[in-house]
Enzyme design. Sequence first.
Site, PDB file in Angstrom:
ATOM      1  N   HIS A   1      19.289 -16.368 -11.520  1.00  0.00           N
ATOM      2  CA  HIS A   1      20.435 -15.672 -12.117  1.00  0.00           C
ATOM      3  C   HIS A   1      21.330 -15.062 -11.046  1.00  0.00           C
ATOM      4  O   HIS A   1      20.888 -14.762  -9.928  1.00  0.00           O
ATOM      5  CB  HIS A   1      19.959 -14.590 -13.077  1.00  0.00           C
ATOM      6  CG  HIS A   1      19.176 -13.502 -12.401  1.00  0.00           C
ATOM      7  ND1 HIS A   1      19.780 -12.467 -11.708  1.00  0.00           N
ATOM      8  CD2 HIS A   1      17.845 -13.305 -12.292  1.00  0.00           C
ATOM      9  CE1 HIS A   1      18.856 -11.681 -11.211  1.00  0.00           C
ATOM     10  NE2 HIS A   1      17.671 -12.164 -11.549  1.00  0.00           N
TER      11      HIS A   1
ATOM     12  N   GLU B   1      11.145 -12.821 -16.223  1.00  0.00           N
ATOM     13  CA  GLU B   1      10.773 -12.388 -14.883  1.00  0.00           C
ATOM     14  C   GLU B   1       9.389 -11.750 -14.865  1.00  0.00           C
ATOM     15  O   GLU B   1       8.900 -11.255 -15.888  1.00  0.00           O
ATOM     16  CB  GLU B   1      11.827 -11.394 -14.360  1.00  0.00           C
ATOM     17  CG  GLU B   1      11.551 -10.824 -12.968  1.00  0.00           C
ATOM     18  CD  GLU B   1      11.474 -11.860 -11.845  1.00  0.00           C
ATOM     19  OE1 GLU B   1      10.632 -12.784 -11.932  1.00  0.00           O
ATOM     20  OE2 GLU B   1      12.225 -11.716 -10.863  1.00  0.00           O
TER      21      GLU B   1
END
Length: 197
Positions: A11, A92
Amino acid sequence: MSRAPLYFVRHGETDWNAEGRLQGQRDTPLNRKGVAQAAEAGARLAGLLGEDVGALPYLASPMERTRRTMEGLRAALGLDPAAYATDERLKEIGFGAWEGLTWKEVRRSDPARAQARDRDRWNYCPPGEGAESYAMVAQRVRPLLDAIDRPTVIVAHGGVARAVMVTLGAASAEEAPHMEILQGRILVLAGGTRAWV
């Protein structure tokens, strides 16, 4: 087992990235630089894949920073920004009680645990609810990777990238936790190798 190539995108930048804070599973938005990095990743992907860029599956972590990166990347490619899938297994790594802190703050407030992590970064699990080790993340993503049967674009996180590289034989468990995972670039994983584009 022969695996299809993966095109992995971390990201774009968030304010917490810029401050060096552990985001883990906190939902943080992209900042202006992160939005630009998403478009940059789209341009790199177009250069890499050419006309095939619209034919591949696109898969993202469900967190806001990864979804916004995927949507920016796809918009830069001229593709429907919303036409992708998400998978919870790509979230994550959880840093538990350390989320929101910088490493400097962790070392100051929790020196014994920080040292324990330094001795074995792959297997160490921080304190607190939802915390994970990289080894645990690798177990989480393995079934997803095993189910991928054609070249795929994945937008996820730095910790997930490390787990994916080890699972695919593109990095060792010793080196992966120390590697820089770039934003705005494409990590190509194929045949047990890795390359940044």
